[in-house]
Design an enzyme around this catalytic site. Structure first.
Site, PDB file in Angstrom:
ATOM      1  N   THR A 149     -16.386   0.744   1.922  1.00 28.69           N
ATOM      2  CA  THR A 149     -14.951   0.741   2.234  1.00 28.69           C
ATOM      3  C   THR A 149     -14.595   2.161   2.668  1.00 28.69           C
ATOM      4  O   THR A 149     -15.480   3.001   2.856  1.00 28.69           O
ATOM      5  CB  THR A 149     -14.096   0.409   0.989  1.00 28.69           C
ATOM      6  OG1 THR A 149     -14.284   1.449   0.015  1.00 28.69           O
ATOM      7  CG2 THR A 149     -14.458  -0.924   0.372  1.00 28.69           C
TER       8      THR A 149
ATOM      9  N   ASN B 234      -5.035  -3.559  -7.384  1.00 25.04           N
ATOM     10  CA  ASN B 234      -6.315  -3.218  -6.754  1.00 25.04           C
ATOM     11  C   ASN B 234      -6.376  -1.776  -6.227  1.00 25.04           C
ATOM     12  O   ASN B 234      -7.461  -1.224  -6.070  1.00 25.04           O
ATOM     13  CB  ASN B 234      -6.558  -4.212  -5.608  1.00 25.04           C
ATOM     14  CG  ASN B 234      -7.629  -3.768  -4.663  1.00 25.04           C
ATOM     15  OD1 ASN B 234      -8.817  -3.902  -4.963  1.00 25.04           O
ATOM     16  ND2 ASN B 234      -7.236  -3.200  -3.529  1.00 25.04           N
TER      17      ASN B 234
ATOM     18  N   ASP C   9       3.879   2.591  -3.653  1.00 23.53           N
ATOM     19  CA  ASP C   9       3.009   3.602  -4.243  1.00 23.53           C
ATOM     20  C   ASP C   9       2.904   3.251  -5.725  1.00 23.53           C
ATOM     21  O   ASP C   9       3.922   3.255  -6.429  1.00 23.53           O
ATOM     22  CB  ASP C   9       3.638   4.991  -4.037  1.00 23.53           C
ATOM     23  CG  ASP C   9       2.778   6.112  -4.600  1.00 23.53           C
ATOM     24  OD1 ASP C   9       1.920   5.845  -5.474  1.00 23.53           O
ATOM     25  OD2 ASP C   9       2.964   7.265  -4.176  1.00 23.53           O
ATOM     26  N   VAL C  10       1.715   2.952  -6.196  1.00 21.89           N
ATOM     27  CA  VAL C  10       1.561   2.467  -7.576  1.00 21.89           C
ATOM     28  C   VAL C  10       1.975   3.519  -8.624  1.00 21.89           C
ATOM     29  O   VAL C  10       2.121   3.198  -9.798  1.00 21.89           O
ATOM     30  CB  VAL C  10       0.124   1.953  -7.877  1.00 21.89           C
ATOM     31  CG1 VAL C  10      -0.214   0.764  -6.995  1.00 21.89           C
ATOM     32  CG2 VAL C  10      -0.916   3.071  -7.729  1.00 21.89           C
TER      33      VAL C  10
ATOM     34  N   ASP D  72       0.867  -1.182   0.000  1.00 24.74           N
ATOM     35  CA  ASP D  72       0.000   0.000   0.000  1.00 24.74           C
ATOM     36  C   ASP D  72       0.907   1.236   0.000  1.00 24.74           C
ATOM     37  O   ASP D  72       2.110   1.136   0.219  1.00 24.74           O
ATOM     38  CB  ASP D  72      -0.939   0.009   1.213  1.00 24.74           C
ATOM     39  CG  ASP D  72      -2.226   0.789   0.961  1.00 24.74           C
ATOM     40  OD1 ASP D  72      -3.299   0.174   0.801  1.00 24.74           O
ATOM     41  OD2 ASP D  72      -2.159   2.049   0.906  1.00 24.74           O
TER      42      ASP D  72
ATOM     43  N   TYR E 246     -13.632   9.067 -13.435  1.00 25.09           N
ATOM     44  CA  TYR E 246     -13.596   7.699 -12.874  1.00 25.09           C
ATOM     45  C   TYR E 246     -14.012   6.678 -13.948  1.00 25.09           C
ATOM     46  O   TYR E 246     -13.346   5.657 -14.132  1.00 25.09           O
ATOM     47  CB  TYR E 246     -14.510   7.636 -11.655  1.00 25.09           C
ATOM     48  CG  TYR E 246     -14.348   6.379 -10.817  1.00 25.09           C
ATOM     49  CD1 TYR E 246     -13.260   6.230  -9.959  1.00 25.09           C
ATOM     50  CD2 TYR E 246     -15.290   5.358 -10.879  1.00 25.09           C
ATOM     51  CE1 TYR E 246     -13.113   5.078  -9.185  1.00 25.09           C
ATOM     52  CE2 TYR E 246     -15.147   4.208 -10.100  1.00 25.09           C
ATOM     53  CZ  TYR E 246     -14.071   4.074  -9.257  1.00 25.09           C
ATOM     54  OH  TYR E 246     -13.925   2.939  -8.483  1.00 25.09           O
TER      55      TYR E 246
ATOM     56  N   LYS F 203     -11.497   3.681 -15.445  1.00 21.17           N
ATOM     57  CA  LYS F 203     -11.896   2.291 -15.199  1.00 21.17           C
ATOM     58  C   LYS F 203     -12.181   1.567 -16.525  1.00 21.17           C
ATOM     59  O   LYS F 203     -11.888   0.377 -16.658  1.00 21.17           O
ATOM     60  CB  LYS F 203     -13.101   2.233 -14.258  1.00 21.17           C
ATOM     61  CG  LYS F 203     -12.767   2.669 -12.814  1.00 21.17           C
ATOM     62  CD  LYS F 203     -11.690   1.796 -12.177  1.00 21.17           C
ATOM     63  CE  LYS F 203     -11.509   2.057 -10.696  1.00 21.17           C
ATOM     64  NZ  LYS F 203     -10.461   1.236 -10.076  1.00 21.17           N
TER      65      LYS F 203
HETATM   66  N1  LIG Z   1     -15.780   0.779  -2.828  1.00 21.56           N
HETATM   67  C1  LIG Z   1     -16.440   0.847  -3.973  1.00 21.56           C
HETATM   68  O1  LIG Z   1     -17.623   1.226  -4.009  1.00 21.56           O
HETATM   69  C2  LIG Z   1     -15.752   0.434  -5.259  1.00 21.56           C
HETATM   70  C3  LIG Z   1     -16.558   0.130  -6.376  1.00 21.56           C
HETATM   71  C4  LIG Z   1     -15.939  -0.263  -7.543  1.00 21.56           C
HETATM   72  C5  LIG Z   1     -14.564  -0.342  -7.626  1.00 21.56           C
HETATM   73  N2  LIG Z   1     -13.807  -0.048  -6.516  1.00 21.56           N
HETATM   74  C6  LIG Z   1     -12.349  -0.150  -6.633  1.00 21.56           C
HETATM   75  O2  LIG Z   1     -11.871  -1.058  -5.689  1.00 21.56           O
HETATM   76  C7  LIG Z   1     -10.481  -0.778  -5.436  1.00 21.56           C
HETATM   77  C8  LIG Z   1     -10.228  -0.809  -3.934  1.00 21.56           C
HETATM   78  O3  LIG Z   1     -10.900   0.290  -3.347  1.00 21.56           O
HETATM   79  P1  LIG Z   1     -11.663   0.185  -1.934  1.00 21.56           P
HETATM   80  O4  LIG Z   1     -13.082   0.466  -2.211  1.00 21.56           O
HETATM   81  O5  LIG Z   1     -11.273  -1.021  -1.212  1.00 21.56           O
HETATM   82  O6  LIG Z   1     -11.112   1.545  -1.248  1.00 21.56           O
HETATM   83  P2  LIG Z   1     -10.168   1.810   0.033  1.00 21.56           P
HETATM   84  O7  LIG Z   1      -9.913   3.280   0.014  1.00 21.56           O
HETATM   85  O8  LIG Z   1     -10.768   1.205   1.251  1.00 21.56           O
HETATM   86  O9  LIG Z   1      -8.821   1.027  -0.350  1.00 21.56           O
HETATM   87  C9  LIG Z   1      -7.976   1.495  -1.382  1.00 21.56           C
HETATM   88  C10 LIG Z   1      -6.532   1.354  -0.951  1.00 21.56           C
HETATM   89  O10 LIG Z   1      -5.695   1.833  -2.016  1.00 21.56           O
HETATM   90  C11 LIG Z   1      -4.632   2.559  -1.435  1.00 21.56           C
HETATM   91  N3  LIG Z   1      -4.026   3.496  -2.364  1.00 21.56           N
HETATM   92  C12 LIG Z   1      -4.504   4.700  -2.787  1.00 21.56           C
HETATM   93  N4  LIG Z   1      -3.610   5.305  -3.571  1.00 21.56           N
HETATM   94  C13 LIG Z   1      -2.555   4.472  -3.673  1.00 21.56           C
HETATM   95  C14 LIG Z   1      -1.310   4.535  -4.346  1.00 21.56           C
HETATM   96  N5  LIG Z   1      -0.962   5.617  -5.068  1.00 21.56           N
HETATM   97  N6  LIG Z   1      -0.456   3.490  -4.245  1.00 21.56           N
HETATM   98  C15 LIG Z   1      -0.788   2.408  -3.501  1.00 21.56           C
HETATM   99  N7  LIG Z   1      -1.928   2.295  -2.819  1.00 21.56           N
HETATM  100  C16 LIG Z   1      -2.815   3.319  -2.905  1.00 21.56           C
HETATM  101  C17 LIG Z   1      -5.241   3.269  -0.245  1.00 21.56           C
HETATM  102  O11 LIG Z   1      -4.225   3.661   0.700  1.00 21.56           O
HETATM  103  C18 LIG Z   1      -6.178   2.208   0.296  1.00 21.56           C
HETATM  104  O12 LIG Z   1      -5.556   1.415   1.275  1.00 21.56           O
HETATM  105  C19 LIG Z   1     -10.200   0.575  -6.100  1.00 21.56           C
HETATM  106  O13 LIG Z   1      -9.512   0.369  -7.324  1.00 21.56           O
HETATM  107  C20 LIG Z   1     -11.587   1.135  -6.350  1.00 21.56           C
HETATM  108  O14 LIG Z   1     -11.604   2.051  -7.433  1.00 21.56           O
HETATM  109  C21 LIG Z   1     -14.379   0.326  -5.343  1.00 21.56           C
END
Ligand SMILES: NC(=O)c1ccc[n+]([C@@H]2O[C@H](COP(=O)([O-])OP(=O)(O)OC[C@H]3O[C@@H](n4cnc5c(N)ncnc54)[C@H](O)[C@@H]3O)[C@@H](O)[C@H]2O)c1
Length: 259
Positions: free
Chosen positions: A175, A75, A48-49, A32, A140, A144
């Site tokens: 989340t 992810n 960091d991605v 992360d 977004y 995506k």
């Molecule tokens: N929660 C939703 O409703 C939802 C719906 C569709 C897709 N998603 C996707 O699911 C994935 C996970 O998101 P989530 O909902 O678990 O959110 P979350 O915020 O709980 O988790 C995302 C994680 O990514 C990390 N992150 C952010 N920027 C980063 C970077 N530059 N380098 C490394 N890590 C980084 C954050 O620190 C966090 O721990 C994302 O790609 C999000 O777009 C989420």
């Protein structure tokens, strides 16, 4: 037993997947952007991605400690959105860099290893927004959709090397994602926060279905009914889909013009 790397593993879907892989007896590298991460049976590495050097370190780590990698889960992501004339270009740059280029960097970093191994599985977290494109979410939706296109491209390109690709397309689930919203379009941000925080689905619900899809090496993993319904409506009932989208846009216009 698989060797698995998860990005964005400190929270939400990433953390739920890490927990499941650990419980299943797999070796897990949880990464992360944060310096410190959870130490619940997985190894933690700051990644960091956006940072190419961090990706090189992760590849070296897998080579030295595991002699390879089986599953790469791209992810990590943030939430953005807003009307096209309100959201700033800085916000576009930020989401392209993390949600799209972050996945591109991960795929590029690990593909040489996967090709040498003649095996591997890339799992990219996109979103239902990568398949269906509601109004006021252009940044977004765009990144995506890019992740979906990248994933399909690589599923064909890497097939001759024995490398599988999956793309995960969920609708809203609970989340910490809303905390990443920094957009100038605060009205739209508030709506997005509500949709995430009030969703009946948890990250655990989504992770269970994602894991089953990974096991089957399914390309398109749509882990919940609203996402599946929206995708099917777009494919098989396009006029109805268009009416639904226009209704959302019309409501937003009325709200904006009533002040
Ligand atoms: N929660 C939703 O409703 C939802 C719906 C569709 C897709 N998603 C996707 O699911 C994935 C996970 O998101 P989530 O909902 O678990 O959110 P979350 O915020 O709980 O988790 C995302 C994680 O990514 C990390 N992150 C952010 N920027 C980063 C970077 N530059 N380098 C490394 N890590 C980084 C954050 O620190 C966090 O721990 C994302 O790609 C999000 O777009 C989420």
């Amino acid at each position: 037993m698989s060797r698995v790397l998860v990005t964005g593993g400190a929270s939400g879907l990433g953390a739920a997947l890490v927990a499941r892989f650990v419980a299943g007896g797999h070796q897990v590298l949880c990464t992360d952007v944060a310096v410190d991460g959870p130490g619940d049976g997985a190894t933690y590495l700051q990644l960091d991605v956006r940072n190419a050097a961090d990706w090189s370190t992760a590849v070296e780590w897998c080579e030295q400690n595991w002699g390879g990698l089986d599953i790469l889960m791209n992810n990590a992501g943030i939430a953005t959105g807003g009307r096209i004339d309100v959201e700033t270009l800085d916000e576009w740059d930020r989401v392209v860099d993390i949600n799209l280029m972050g996945v591109v960097r991960g795929c590029r970093a690990f593909t040489p290893m996967f090709k040498r191994q003649r095996s591997g599985h890339i799992v990219n977290t996109a979103s239902a927004a990568g398949l269906v494109h509601p109004p006021m979410m252009s940044s977004y939706n765009t990144v995506k959709a890019g992740v979906v296109a990248l994933s399909e491209t690589l599923s064909h390109e890497l097939h001759p090397y024995g490398v599988a690709v999956s793309v995960v397309c969920p609708s809203f689930f609970r989340t910490n994602l809303a905390d990443s919203i920094r957009g100038a379009d605060t009205a739209m941000s508030a709506t997005a926060r509500q949709l995430i925080e009030k969703s009946p689905r948890s990250a655990d619900d989504i992770a269970d279905v994602v894991l089953a899809g990974i096991k089957k090496k399914q390309f398109l993993i749509i882990p919940d009914r609203p996402a599946l319904l929206a995708w099917r409506t777009k494919r098989f009932a396009r006029p109805l889909y268009n009416r639904q989208m226009r209704k959302i846009a019309e409501r937003a216009r009325a709200r904006a013009e009533s002040g």
